[in-house]
Design a protein around this motif. Structure first.
Motif, PDB file in Angstrom:
ATOM      1  N   VAL A  77      17.530   7.679 -67.820  1.00  0.00           N
ATOM      2  CA  VAL A  77      16.637   7.897 -66.676  1.00  0.00           C
ATOM      3  C   VAL A  77      15.496   8.847 -67.025  1.00  0.00           C
ATOM      4  CG1 VAL A  77      18.415   7.407 -64.959  1.00  0.00           C
ATOM      5  CG2 VAL A  77      18.142   9.747 -65.803  1.00  0.00           C
ATOM      6  N   GLU A  78      15.677   9.665 -68.061  1.00  0.00           N
ATOM      7  CA  GLU A  78      14.646  10.608 -68.484  1.00  0.00           C
ATOM      8  C   GLU A  78      14.420  10.435 -69.991  1.00  0.00           C
ATOM      9  OE1 GLU A  78      15.828  14.512 -67.359  1.00  0.00           O
ATOM     10  OE2 GLU A  78      15.941  14.048 -65.220  1.00  0.00           O
TER      11      GLU A  78
ATOM     12  N   LEU B  17      29.214   4.553 -71.733  1.00  0.00           N
ATOM     13  CA  LEU B  17      30.014   5.658 -71.196  1.00  0.00           C
ATOM     14  C   LEU B  17      31.401   5.549 -71.821  1.00  0.00           C
ATOM     15  CD1 LEU B  17      30.320   8.019 -69.176  1.00  0.00           C
ATOM     16  CD2 LEU B  17      31.025   6.314 -67.466  1.00  0.00           C
ATOM     17  N   PHE B  18      31.675   6.398 -72.801  1.00  0.00           N
ATOM     18  CA  PHE B  18      32.885   6.246 -73.591  1.00  0.00           C
ATOM     19  C   PHE B  18      33.948   7.293 -73.244  1.00  0.00           C
ATOM     20  CE2 PHE B  18      29.631   4.348 -76.505  1.00  0.00           C
ATOM     21  CZ  PHE B  18      30.128   3.045 -76.441  1.00  0.00           C
ATOM     22  N   SER B  19      35.199   6.857 -73.237  1.00  0.00           N
ATOM     23  CA  SER B  19      36.340   7.733 -72.961  1.00  0.00           C
ATOM     24  C   SER B  19      36.667   8.560 -74.201  1.00  0.00           C
ATOM     25  CB  SER B  19      37.554   6.893 -72.580  1.00  0.00           C
ATOM     26  OG  SER B  19      38.012   6.144 -73.702  1.00  0.00           O
ATOM     27  N   SER B  20      37.549   9.520 -74.022  1.00  0.00           N
ATOM     28  CA  SER B  20      37.971  10.335 -75.165  1.00  0.00           C
ATOM     29  C   SER B  20      38.653   9.474 -76.216  1.00  0.00           C
ATOM     30  CB  SER B  20      38.906  11.456 -74.700  1.00  0.00           C
ATOM     31  OG  SER B  20      40.050  10.922 -74.047  1.00  0.00           O
ATOM     32  N   GLU B  21      39.374   8.453 -75.772  1.00  0.00           N
ATOM     33  CA  GLU B  21      40.018   7.538 -76.716  1.00  0.00           C
ATOM     34  C   GLU B  21      38.979   6.732 -77.489  1.00  0.00           C
ATOM     35  OE1 GLU B  21      40.861   7.807 -73.532  1.00  0.00           O
ATOM     36  OE2 GLU B  21      42.975   8.413 -73.503  1.00  0.00           O
ATOM     37  N   ASP B  22      37.914   6.293 -76.783  1.00  0.00           N
ATOM     38  CA  ASP B  22      36.820   5.594 -77.452  1.00  0.00           C
ATOM     39  C   ASP B  22      36.197   6.477 -78.527  1.00  0.00           C
ATOM     40  OD1 ASP B  22      36.961   3.248 -75.869  1.00  0.00           O
ATOM     41  OD2 ASP B  22      35.629   4.122 -74.336  1.00  0.00           O
ATOM     42  N   VAL B  23      36.003   7.742 -78.197  1.00  0.00           N
ATOM     43  CA  VAL B  23      35.369   8.666 -79.138  1.00  0.00           C
ATOM     44  C   VAL B  23      36.246   8.861 -80.373  1.00  0.00           C
ATOM     45  CG1 VAL B  23      34.532  11.025 -79.485  1.00  0.00           C
ATOM     46  CG2 VAL B  23      34.054   9.827 -77.334  1.00  0.00           C
TER      47      VAL B  23
ATOM     48  N   LEU C 192      26.127   7.842 -73.499  1.00  0.00           N
ATOM     49  CA  LEU C 192      25.459   8.338 -72.295  1.00  0.00           C
ATOM     50  C   LEU C 192      26.455   8.983 -71.339  1.00  0.00           C
ATOM     51  CD1 LEU C 192      23.082   5.328 -71.459  1.00  0.00           C
ATOM     52  CD2 LEU C 192      22.614   7.318 -72.913  1.00  0.00           C
ATOM     53  N   THR C 193      25.933   9.806 -70.448  1.00  0.00           N
ATOM     54  CA  THR C 193      26.732  10.356 -69.351  1.00  0.00           C
ATOM     55  C   THR C 193      26.712   9.356 -68.193  1.00  0.00           C
ATOM     56  OG1 THR C 193      24.903  11.425 -68.180  1.00  0.00           O
ATOM     57  CG2 THR C 193      25.905  12.654 -70.014  1.00  0.00           C
ATOM     58  N   PRO C 194      27.562   9.560 -67.168  1.00  0.00           N
ATOM     59  CA  PRO C 194      27.551   8.647 -66.020  1.00  0.00           C
ATOM     60  C   PRO C 194      26.203   8.584 -65.300  1.00  0.00           C
ATOM     61  CG  PRO C 194      29.543   9.989 -66.009  1.00  0.00           C
ATOM     62  CD  PRO C 194      28.646  10.558 -67.064  1.00  0.00           C
ATOM     63  N   HIS C 195      25.376   9.616 -65.462  1.00  0.00           N
ATOM     64  CA  HIS C 195      24.092   9.674 -64.766  1.00  0.00           C
ATOM     65  C   HIS C 195      22.922   9.206 -65.622  1.00  0.00           C
ATOM     66  CE1 HIS C 195      25.945  11.645 -61.352  1.00  0.00           C
ATOM     67  NE2 HIS C 195      26.507  12.511 -62.172  1.00  0.00           N
ATOM     68  N   GLY C 196      23.215   8.555 -66.746  1.00  0.00           N
ATOM     69  CA  GLY C 196      22.158   8.001 -67.565  1.00  0.00           C
ATOM     70  C   GLY C 196      21.408   9.008 -68.416  1.00  0.00           C
ATOM     71  N   LEU C 197      22.100  10.071 -68.812  1.00  0.00           N
ATOM     72  CA  LEU C 197      21.527  11.061 -69.719  1.00  0.00           C
ATOM     73  C   LEU C 197      22.244  10.956 -71.070  1.00  0.00           C
ATOM     74  CD1 LEU C 197      21.489  14.112 -67.266  1.00  0.00           C
ATOM     75  CD2 LEU C 197      19.612  12.511 -67.733  1.00  0.00           C
ATOM     76  N   ILE C 198      21.666  11.551 -72.104  1.00  0.00           N
ATOM     77  CA  ILE C 198      22.330  11.588 -73.396  1.00  0.00           C
ATOM     78  C   ILE C 198      23.548  12.505 -73.302  1.00  0.00           C
ATOM     79  CG2 ILE C 198      22.103  12.161 -75.840  1.00  0.00           C
ATOM     80  CD1 ILE C 198      20.351   9.823 -74.958  1.00  0.00           C
ATOM     81  N   ASP C 199      24.689  12.038 -73.770  1.00  0.00           N
ATOM     82  CA  ASP C 199      25.878  12.898 -73.816  1.00  0.00           C
ATOM     83  C   ASP C 199      25.795  13.716 -75.101  1.00  0.00           C
ATOM     84  OD1 ASP C 199      28.476  14.012 -74.114  1.00  0.00           O
ATOM     85  OD2 ASP C 199      29.274  12.492 -72.750  1.00  0.00           O
ATOM     86  N   SER C 200      25.125  14.845 -75.019  1.00  0.00           N
ATOM     87  CA  SER C 200      24.822  15.645 -76.203  1.00  0.00           C
ATOM     88  C   SER C 200      26.073  16.126 -76.926  1.00  0.00           C
ATOM     89  CB  SER C 200      23.948  16.849 -75.819  1.00  0.00           C
ATOM     90  OG  SER C 200      22.688  16.417 -75.338  1.00  0.00           O
TER      91      SER C 200
END
Length: 246
Positions: free
Chosen positions: A129-130, A67-73, A96-104
């Motif tokens: 998760v999916e 789960l990366f911040s804008s600074e990380d990105v 990933l998003t906080p809910h375990g999905l791909i942060d597209s």
């Protein structure tokens, strides 16, 4: 069937051993003990100079979750640019998003930055998760492969899911199995899943060349021996290659 054998390394010495053992691709990292972090720019350039096989740089700015911040990105985008400037063949990413999905959204930005290079989505997928929906998102973003242990601690235990992923993706996305792969299990992993890409480190250690050893001062965790150097074991890689060619 030609098998691609990717070896992850975190020092230049290991690059030679991996190639001599039979690696067909290198994943370039720092800090493999932390799961692999982004290699330095100097390491990228040295790898590009000496490698005889394609090199993909890990793009992961810190240890921990995905789960990366804008600074990380911002850092990740800059590091992808550095890998491209070093003329490496690809990068390895995962967000990933906080809910375990791909942060597209972020993955798409990273893939765009890597235009002209190959892109692997790493084992962050094993925390999704999916997983099937994750595959769709990864393909839509433009990645060429994933590295996975089939949502298990190691690839052997995840054979069932790896096979399911491979059957679902077909030729649209390459599935590469990694985590705990060795000469004892690699043939069964390949046979049972139908994949043709394998990832491992083949790690061993060598003693330090230091003559004077000051063991009272530790550079980090006191449980880690500063005078034992982790390297890729050429024999470990060669043993896997032998099994794949048997």
């Amino acid at each position: 069937m030609t098998i691609q054998l990717e070896v992850c390394i975190d020092n230049l010495e290991s690059l030679r051993y991996a190639a001599q053992g039979g690696a067909t691709r290198i994943e370039l990292c720092s800090s493999l003990a932390l799961g692999g972090l982004t290699p330095s720019m100097g390491f990228m350039h040295a790898a590009a100079k000496y490698a005889t096989v394609p090199v993909y740089a890990m793009i992961r700015p810190r240890q921990g979750d995905f789960l990366f911040s804008s600074e990380d990105v911002e850092i990740m985008l800059a590091d992808i640019y550095a890998a491209k400037q070093a003329k490496l063949q690809g990068v390895v990413i995962g967000v990933l998003t906080p809910h375990g999905l791909i942060d597209s959204d972020i993955v798409t930005r990273l893939v765009k930055q890597a235009q002209g290079m190959g892109v692997t989505f790493h084992r962050a997928i094993d925390q999704c998760v999916e997983p099937i929906a994750a595959l769709d998102a990864i393909m839509a973003a433009g990645c060429e492969r994933i590295l996975t242990s089939g949502l298990h601690a190691n690839a052997y235990d995840g054979i069932g899911m790896i096979k399911q992923m491979h059957q679902y993706c077909g030729n649209r996305l390459k599935i590469m199995a990694g985590a705990g792969v060795n000469s004892q299990n690699v043939r069964e992993i390949i046979t049972q899943t139908g994949i043709n890409e394998i990832h491992l480190s083949g790690k061993t250690t060598r003693p330090s060349g230091m003559i004077t050893v000051a063991k009272q001062a530790h550079m980090g965790n006191a449980d880690i021996d500063d005078f034992e150097i982790p390297i890729t074991g050429e024999a470990n890689i060669a043993a896997v290659v032998a099994q794949l060619q048997a």
